[in-house]
Design an enzyme around this catalytic site. Sequence first.
Site, PDB file in Angstrom:
ATOM      1  N   LYS A 202      38.266  41.912  34.061  1.00 19.58           N
ATOM      2  CA  LYS A 202      39.700  41.982  33.789  1.00 19.58           C
ATOM      3  C   LYS A 202      39.893  42.466  32.365  1.00 19.58           C
ATOM      4  O   LYS A 202      39.400  41.857  31.410  1.00 19.58           O
ATOM      5  CB  LYS A 202      40.329  40.605  33.967  1.00 19.58           C
ATOM      6  CG  LYS A 202      41.809  40.561  33.618  1.00 19.58           C
ATOM      7  CD  LYS A 202      42.416  39.222  33.996  1.00 19.58           C
ATOM      8  CE  LYS A 202      43.867  39.149  33.566  1.00 19.58           C
ATOM      9  NZ  LYS A 202      44.480  37.873  33.964  1.00 19.58           N
ATOM     10  N   LYS A 254      40.389  44.713  37.595  1.00 19.71           N
ATOM     11  CA  LYS A 254      41.821  44.667  37.298  1.00 19.71           C
ATOM     12  C   LYS A 254      42.077  45.227  35.922  1.00 19.71           C
ATOM     13  O   LYS A 254      41.366  44.836  34.992  1.00 19.71           O
ATOM     14  CB  LYS A 254      42.267  43.206  37.362  1.00 19.71           C
ATOM     15  CG  LYS A 254      43.699  42.966  37.005  1.00 19.71           C
ATOM     16  CD  LYS A 254      43.986  41.504  36.947  1.00 19.71           C
ATOM     17  CE  LYS A 254      45.420  41.302  36.488  1.00 19.71           C
ATOM     18  NZ  LYS A 254      45.746  39.925  36.275  1.00 19.71           N
TER      19      LYS A 254
HETATM   20  C1  PBG Z   1      47.105  35.440  34.414  1.00 18.67           C
HETATM   21  C2  PBG Z   1      47.366  36.703  35.091  1.00 18.67           C
HETATM   22  C3  PBG Z   1      47.962  37.874  34.600  1.00 18.67           C
HETATM   23  C4  PBG Z   1      48.023  38.741  35.669  1.00 18.67           C
HETATM   24  C5  PBG Z   1      47.472  38.107  36.758  1.00 18.67           C
HETATM   25  N1  PBG Z   1      47.053  36.865  36.384  1.00 18.67           N
HETATM   26  C6  PBG Z   1      48.557  38.162  33.295  1.00 18.67           C
HETATM   27  C7  PBG Z   1      47.754  38.420  32.110  1.00 18.67           C
HETATM   28  O1  PBG Z   1      46.528  38.359  32.113  1.00 18.67           O
HETATM   29  O2  PBG Z   1      48.378  38.665  31.075  1.00 18.67           O
HETATM   30  C8  PBG Z   1      48.620  40.123  35.620  1.00 18.67           C
HETATM   31  C9  PBG Z   1      49.086  40.627  36.921  1.00 18.67           C
HETATM   32  C10 PBG Z   1      49.954  41.802  36.837  1.00 18.67           C
HETATM   33  O3  PBG Z   1      50.203  42.399  35.773  1.00 18.67           O
HETATM   34  O4  PBG Z   1      50.443  42.194  37.896  1.00 18.67           O
HETATM   35  N2  PBG Z   1      46.023  35.397  33.575  1.00 18.67           N
END
Ligand code: PBG
Length: 328
Positions: A202, A254
């Site tokens: 991520k 992601k």
């Molecule tokens: C929580 C999380 C996030 C997303 C999914 N889970 C936000 C982040 O990491 O700031 C983002 C999902 C999206 O942008 O659609 N950690």
Amino acid sequence: MSFDLPTRFRRLRRTEALRDLVRETVVTRNDLVLPLFVNEAISEPVEVASMPGVFNWPESSMEEQVKRAWDNGIKAVILFGVTEHKDASGSDSLKDDGLMARMLRRARAAVPGMVVIADNCFCEYTDHGHCGVLKNGDVDQSGVVDNDATLANLQQQAVVAAAAGADLVAPSGMMDGMVEAMREALDEHGFDQVGIMAYASKFASSFYGPFRDAVDSTFKGNRRTYQMDYANGREAIAEALQDEIEGADILMVKPGLAYLDVLARLRDATDKPLAVYQVSGEYSMIKHAAAAGAIDEKAIVLETLTAFKRAGSDLILTYYANEAAHWL
Ligand code: PBG
């Protein structure tokens, strides 16, 4: 006039039926995972300003939304809570009667066959908006998240999610050791059948902007001390393979479209099922460009979903899941 060409690729593109016969990649409804935002403070749906067509749902409409997805042929939902009860550690998500547990129970009860996924993170439940507890309880915005203290909380959160009926827990906070810690806690509490979908690679991405709007995030800083530098491809593979070693059942990349190279490399590096998250910013870019008449929304969405599968993904998390289910 005819050249003596060794190969003519166009032969198999000549008719629709020929193209159908040789198509390598097909997206189906079985591949889609629908993210749902559940807001404990509202009684009517509220559209997310930066994500037209995406809503914060009241808790009372969970059943309806999960049923709607199921009726559309969608097999999995992932739930995000929007809570009024934020504190330094995100303790609401550790309670059996907290929002996370309540929404999971409702989704579980709504459609027994639905795969219910818990997003296991703290950013939606902490008052500072970081994905874990801050070092020394420090709220001075330096935002240094205490890795191992957060792991202990994640263990609790995973057990609460499993007890509430989650089929899969999905740690998204990018703490080192999160998969191993959660696996251990789940097994200890008799949840050896609850799987882990790790947000394995991520990236610290600007594509999450609209999500933070959706979850009403108070967050000001950045997550670069725990999410990955988007410049790093090799590290992304190492992170994901480490999660596999720790016991992850599904590995996620992601965001999606800007990271297809990572997805493709990971496909070659592991035999685990892969997931990709078409994140909020990707959704918003398509929605707004389509609304401006610049692109054909349906065609673009189907092209992006197919690209995810072609690159190696099995599951696709997308805010377009309901619409795509109709288009497919
Ligand atoms: C929580 C999380 C996030 C997303 C999914 N889970 C936000 C982040 O990491 O700031 C983002 C999902 C999206 O942008 O659609 N950690």
